[in-house]
Write an enzyme that holds these catalytic residues in place. Structure first.
Site, PDB file in Angstrom:
ATOM      1  N   CYS A   4       0.839  -1.205   0.000  1.00  0.00           N
ATOM      2  CA  CYS A   4       0.000   0.000   0.000  1.00  0.00           C
ATOM      3  C   CYS A   4       0.873   1.253   0.000  1.00  0.00           C
ATOM      4  O   CYS A   4       1.663   1.482   0.916  1.00  0.00           O
ATOM      5  CB  CYS A   4      -0.928  -0.011   1.211  1.00  0.00           C
ATOM      6  SG  CYS A   4      -1.838   1.535   1.389  1.00  0.00           S
ATOM      7  N   ASP A  30      -1.186  16.407  -2.186  1.00  0.00           N
ATOM      8  CA  ASP A  30      -1.503  15.465  -3.259  1.00  0.00           C
ATOM      9  C   ASP A  30      -0.505  15.650  -4.409  1.00  0.00           C
ATOM     10  O   ASP A  30      -0.107  16.774  -4.741  1.00  0.00           O
ATOM     11  CB  ASP A  30      -2.939  15.715  -3.753  1.00  0.00           C
ATOM     12  CG  ASP A  30      -3.460  14.590  -4.615  1.00  0.00           C
ATOM     13  OD1 ASP A  30      -4.340  13.853  -4.153  1.00  0.00           O
ATOM     14  OD2 ASP A  30      -2.983  14.439  -5.763  1.00  0.00           O
ATOM     15  N   HIS A  46      -4.187   0.877   8.252  1.00  0.00           N
ATOM     16  CA  HIS A  46      -4.724   0.587   6.924  1.00  0.00           C
ATOM     17  C   HIS A  46      -6.214   0.255   6.986  1.00  0.00           C
ATOM     18  O   HIS A  46      -6.597  -0.824   7.441  1.00  0.00           O
ATOM     19  CB  HIS A  46      -3.960  -0.570   6.256  1.00  0.00           C
ATOM     20  CG  HIS A  46      -4.409  -0.808   4.846  1.00  0.00           C
ATOM     21  ND1 HIS A  46      -3.960  -0.034   3.793  1.00  0.00           N
ATOM     22  CD2 HIS A  46      -5.288  -1.692   4.323  1.00  0.00           C
ATOM     23  CE1 HIS A  46      -4.544  -0.447   2.675  1.00  0.00           C
ATOM     24  NE2 HIS A  46      -5.358  -1.459   2.966  1.00  0.00           N
ATOM     25  N   HIS A  99      -8.722   7.821   2.515  1.00  0.00           N
ATOM     26  CA  HIS A  99      -8.138   9.166   2.512  1.00  0.00           C
ATOM     27  C   HIS A  99      -9.209  10.181   2.217  1.00  0.00           C
ATOM     28  O   HIS A  99     -10.181   9.910   1.501  1.00  0.00           O
ATOM     29  CB  HIS A  99      -6.992   9.270   1.488  1.00  0.00           C
ATOM     30  CG  HIS A  99      -7.352   8.848   0.100  1.00  0.00           C
ATOM     31  ND1 HIS A  99      -7.403   7.519  -0.291  1.00  0.00           N
ATOM     32  CD2 HIS A  99      -7.693   9.563  -0.997  1.00  0.00           C
ATOM     33  CE1 HIS A  99      -7.747   7.449  -1.566  1.00  0.00           C
ATOM     34  NE2 HIS A  99      -7.932   8.680  -2.017  1.00  0.00           N
ATOM     35  N   HIS A 101      -9.690  14.055   0.739  1.00  0.00           N
ATOM     36  CA  HIS A 101      -9.083  15.175   0.024  1.00  0.00           C
ATOM     37  C   HIS A 101      -9.570  16.467   0.677  1.00  0.00           C
ATOM     38  O   HIS A 101     -10.786  16.662   0.841  1.00  0.00           O
ATOM     39  CB  HIS A 101      -9.541  15.193  -1.439  1.00  0.00           C
ATOM     40  CG  HIS A 101      -9.172  13.978  -2.241  1.00  0.00           C
ATOM     41  ND1 HIS A 101      -8.159  13.976  -3.175  1.00  0.00           N
ATOM     42  CD2 HIS A 101      -9.702  12.720  -2.268  1.00  0.00           C
ATOM     43  CE1 HIS A 101      -8.082  12.777  -3.743  1.00  0.00           C
ATOM     44  NE2 HIS A 101      -9.009  12.006  -3.215  1.00  0.00           N
TER      45      HIS A 101
END
Ligand code: DGP
Length: 117
Positions: A4, A30, A46, A99, A101
């Site tokens: 990952c 990003d 994770h 995740h 943004h």
């Protein structure tokens, strides 16, 4: 998780431009920014996607939103911002590690998807 990319970023094994880190989460710029400010906030643990959030692991999600609120001030997003989570194939999720943004410093569009023909 071994393969990952975001686990590797969280562990510092792959370089990133981090803007925040604590015991539970990491935030970093990003690679392919869609706004003047485009930061990803991830749990260090994770979790593959938003579809795998449970009563056992959801505490980190609340913490992520505390971090987002703090970062919005530090990154100068007083005029507003958008938080996006892409989940699964239809959601266009490309990295299979939860995740969020955080996008800002530009006016966003709404609705965020083109109308069907
Ligand atoms: P999503 O489509 O929601 O799964 O978004 C994944 C985002 O992750 C995408 O905007 C590009 C970004 N990204 C992918 N690989 C890397 C990387 O190695 N470093 C950084 N900083 N961002 C990455």
């Amino acid at each position: 998780m071994a393969d990952c990319i975001f686990c590797k970023i969280a562990a510092g094994e792959i370089p990133s431009h981090k803007v925040y880190e604590d015991g539970q989460v990491v935030a970093f710029h990003d690679l392919d920014p869609q706004a003047p400010v485009h930061v990803l906030v991830i749990p260090k643990a994770h979790i593959p996607s938003a579809a795998e959030i449970t009563a056992e692991n959801s505490g980190v999600v609340a913490h992520i939103f505390e971090v987002i609120a703090k970062l919005s001030g530090e990154l100068g997003l007083e005029n507003g911002f958008r938080v996006i989570n892409n989940c699964g194939a239809d959601g266009m999720q490309s990295v299979q590690h939860l995740h969020f943004h955080l996008l800002g410093k530009r006016k966003m569009g709404w609705p965020p998807f083109p109308a069907e023909a």
